[in-house]
Design a protein around this motif. Structure first.
Motif, PDB file in Angstrom:
ATOM      1  N   THR A   1       0.802  -1.221   0.000  1.00  0.00           N
ATOM      2  CA  THR A   1       0.000   0.000   0.000  1.00  0.00           C
ATOM      3  C   THR A   1       0.835   1.271   0.000  1.00  0.00           C
ATOM      4  O   THR A   1       0.293   2.359  -0.168  1.00  0.00           O
ATOM      5  CB  THR A   1      -0.902   0.046   1.250  1.00  0.00           C
ATOM      6  OG1 THR A   1      -0.076  -0.014   2.428  1.00  0.00           O
ATOM      7  CG2 THR A   1      -1.880  -1.123   1.255  1.00  0.00           C
TER       8      THR A   1
ATOM      9  N   SER B   1      -0.940  -1.087  -4.881  1.00  0.00           N
ATOM     10  CA  SER B   1      -2.064  -0.158  -4.861  1.00  0.00           C
ATOM     11  C   SER B   1      -1.690   0.988  -3.917  1.00  0.00           C
ATOM     12  O   SER B   1      -2.076   1.018  -2.751  1.00  0.00           O
ATOM     13  CB  SER B   1      -3.351  -0.848  -4.385  1.00  0.00           C
ATOM     14  OG  SER B   1      -4.472  -0.004  -4.592  1.00  0.00           O
TER      15      SER B   1
ATOM     16  N   MET C   1      -1.589   4.050  -1.681  1.00  0.00           N
ATOM     17  CA  MET C   1      -2.714   4.734  -1.060  1.00  0.00           C
ATOM     18  C   MET C   1      -2.447   6.222  -0.816  1.00  0.00           C
ATOM     19  O   MET C   1      -3.317   6.938  -0.345  1.00  0.00           O
ATOM     20  CB  MET C   1      -3.082   4.057   0.266  1.00  0.00           C
ATOM     21  CG  MET C   1      -3.490   2.592   0.132  1.00  0.00           C
ATOM     22  SD  MET C   1      -4.663   2.245  -1.214  1.00  0.00           S
ATOM     23  CE  MET C   1      -5.973   3.403  -0.900  1.00  0.00           C
TER      24      MET C   1
ATOM     25  N   LEU D   1      -9.098   1.662  -4.430  1.00  0.00           N
ATOM     26  CA  LEU D   1      -8.118   0.670  -4.823  1.00  0.00           C
ATOM     27  C   LEU D   1      -8.104   0.532  -6.334  1.00  0.00           C
ATOM     28  O   LEU D   1      -9.071   0.893  -7.017  1.00  0.00           O
ATOM     29  CB  LEU D   1      -8.470  -0.678  -4.183  1.00  0.00           C
ATOM     30  CG  LEU D   1      -8.548  -0.702  -2.653  1.00  0.00           C
ATOM     31  CD1 LEU D   1      -9.194  -2.017  -2.192  1.00  0.00           C
ATOM     32  CD2 LEU D   1      -7.192  -0.524  -2.026  1.00  0.00           C
TER      33      LEU D   1
ATOM     34  N   HIS E   1       1.721  -2.675   5.590  1.00  0.00           N
ATOM     35  CA  HIS E   1       1.415  -1.279   5.919  1.00  0.00           C
ATOM     36  C   HIS E   1       2.648  -0.604   6.515  1.00  0.00           C
ATOM     37  O   HIS E   1       3.262  -1.134   7.446  1.00  0.00           O
ATOM     38  CB  HIS E   1       0.268  -1.201   6.929  1.00  0.00           C
ATOM     39  CG  HIS E   1      -1.011  -1.809   6.443  1.00  0.00           C
ATOM     40  ND1 HIS E   1      -1.861  -1.147   5.591  1.00  0.00           N
ATOM     41  CD2 HIS E   1      -1.570  -3.019   6.688  1.00  0.00           C
ATOM     42  CE1 HIS E   1      -2.913  -1.926   5.341  1.00  0.00           C
ATOM     43  NE2 HIS E   1      -2.753  -3.062   5.987  1.00  0.00           N
TER      44      HIS E   1
ATOM     45  N   THR F   1      -1.293   5.715   5.216  1.00  0.00           N
ATOM     46  CA  THR F   1      -1.611   4.737   4.173  1.00  0.00           C
ATOM     47  C   THR F   1      -2.575   3.686   4.703  1.00  0.00           C
ATOM     48  O   THR F   1      -3.472   3.235   3.978  1.00  0.00           O
ATOM     49  CB  THR F   1      -0.343   4.054   3.631  1.00  0.00           C
ATOM     50  OG1 THR F   1       0.398   3.482   4.710  1.00  0.00           O
ATOM     51  CG2 THR F   1       0.524   5.020   2.860  1.00  0.00           C
TER      52      THR F   1
ATOM     53  N   ALA G   1      -6.032   5.277   4.709  1.00  0.00           N
ATOM     54  CA  ALA G   1      -6.533   5.394   3.339  1.00  0.00           C
ATOM     55  C   ALA G   1      -6.935   4.035   2.783  1.00  0.00           C
ATOM     56  O   ALA G   1      -7.922   3.916   2.042  1.00  0.00           O
ATOM     57  CB  ALA G   1      -5.474   6.045   2.449  1.00  0.00           C
ATOM     58  N   PHE G   2      -6.178   2.996   3.136  1.00  0.00           N
ATOM     59  CA  PHE G   2      -6.509   1.634   2.694  1.00  0.00           C
ATOM     60  C   PHE G   2      -7.867   1.208   3.233  1.00  0.00           C
ATOM     61  O   PHE G   2      -8.708   0.669   2.496  1.00  0.00           O
ATOM     62  CB  PHE G   2      -5.423   0.665   3.165  1.00  0.00           C
ATOM     63  CG  PHE G   2      -5.793  -0.781   3.059  1.00  0.00           C
ATOM     64  CD1 PHE G   2      -5.822  -1.415   1.833  1.00  0.00           C
ATOM     65  CD2 PHE G   2      -6.117  -1.509   4.198  1.00  0.00           C
ATOM     66  CE1 PHE G   2      -6.178  -2.760   1.733  1.00  0.00           C
ATOM     67  CE2 PHE G   2      -6.473  -2.846   4.111  1.00  0.00           C
ATOM     68  CZ  PHE G   2      -6.500  -3.472   2.879  1.00  0.00           C
TER      69      PHE G   2
ATOM     70  N   ALA H   1     -10.602   3.128   1.421  1.00  0.00           N
ATOM     71  CA  ALA H   1     -10.769   2.696   0.028  1.00  0.00           C
ATOM     72  C   ALA H   1     -11.433   1.330  -0.046  1.00  0.00           C
ATOM     73  O   ALA H   1     -12.286   1.085  -0.908  1.00  0.00           O
ATOM     74  CB  ALA H   1      -9.409   2.666  -0.669  1.00  0.00           C
TER      75      ALA H   1
END
Length: 248
Positions: A6, A29, A31, A160, A178, A183, A186-187, A190
């Motif tokens: 992430t 992905s 973030m 994502l 992580h 992040t 945000a993960f 998302a």
């Protein structure tokens, strides 16, 4: 085994390479998204500059101010930032090889050693918009005059990637890594927006610190594991311990 990374670019590429070397497949992905912020060169004479992130270097590299900065003592929080600074052309880079506290101590020790002015040294701190610590305040308490320029921000990515959402929905991801609270947050947001929150949070969440892990625990993640030390090797070692070798 597929592992979701992430962290933002370009750091995620280094993580992906480290995972590949250990037999994992990395899905990316990011973030957070890097955004350089315009700032006006104040033209002041400085005794040194401070960089706490390679992203600050990215924001500076094409700025007209670079020409007058590259020969100044350049204090960095760690080796990754130091290497980025050297590649960008800074010629006098001094790394704390640690955290913000180590950086603070390094600058004070450098002044005590007479390598910069001991009293009233003027320092320019090129910083991100989100700062976990008041480094300027810490240094001001030691008699330094610190000017802070905010030169970049890391904006949250709201969803994502389609590939990652599909992989969560089909059970094609085995763990998530992580590296920061932002992040991680945000993960979670998302995953919720994309409708894969339950499957995403059911997986092992390997975190670089307790502070990062707290975000996942608060969101309801079932398996949150913290690295023994706050570095990438320890995060991947945590992944190795968590994922049964027989399943790899």
């Amino acid at each position: 085994m597929a592992v979701l990374v992430t962290r933002p670019a370009p750091d995620n590429q280094r993580t992906a390479a480290a995972l590949l070397a250990r037999g994992y497949r990395a899905l990316l992905s990011p973030m957070l998204r890097f955004e350089a912020l315009a700032f006006q060169d104040d033209g002041l004479a400085y005794d040194g500059i401070i960089l706490t992130s390679a992203n600050a270097v990215r924001a500076l590299v094409h700025h007209p101010a670079m020409e007058r900065l590259v020969d100044l003592p350049t204090f960095t929080v760690g080796e990754q930032t130091a290497e980025a600074a050297r590649r960008a052309g800074f010629r006098n880079v001094i790394s704390a090889k640690g955290d913000a506290e180590a950086l603070n101590e390094l600058i004070v020790e450098t002044a005590v050693a007479g390598k910069i002015k001991k009293n009233g040294a003027a320092l320019c701190y090129f910083a991100g918009a989100d700062r976990a610590r008041d480094l300027s305040g810490d240094l001001s308490a030691h008699g330094f005059v610190v000017t802070t320029h905010t030169v970049y921000r890391m904006a949250a990515v709201e969803d994502l990637s389609p590939e990652v959402s599909s992989a969560f929905a089909s059970g094609g991801i085995d763990a998530v890594l992580h590296y920061s609270r932002r992040t991680a947050r945000a993960f979670v947001d998302a995953a919720r927006i994309d409708g894969v929150e339950i499957s995403a949070l059911a997986l092992p969440q390997c975190c670089i610190s307790d502070a990062v892990a707290a975000v996942l625990r608060e969101a309801g993640a079932a398996q949150v594991i913290v690295a023994r030390t706050p570095d990438e090797d320890a995060v991947i070692e945590t992944l190795n311990r968590t994922i049964q070798p027989s399943l790899r």
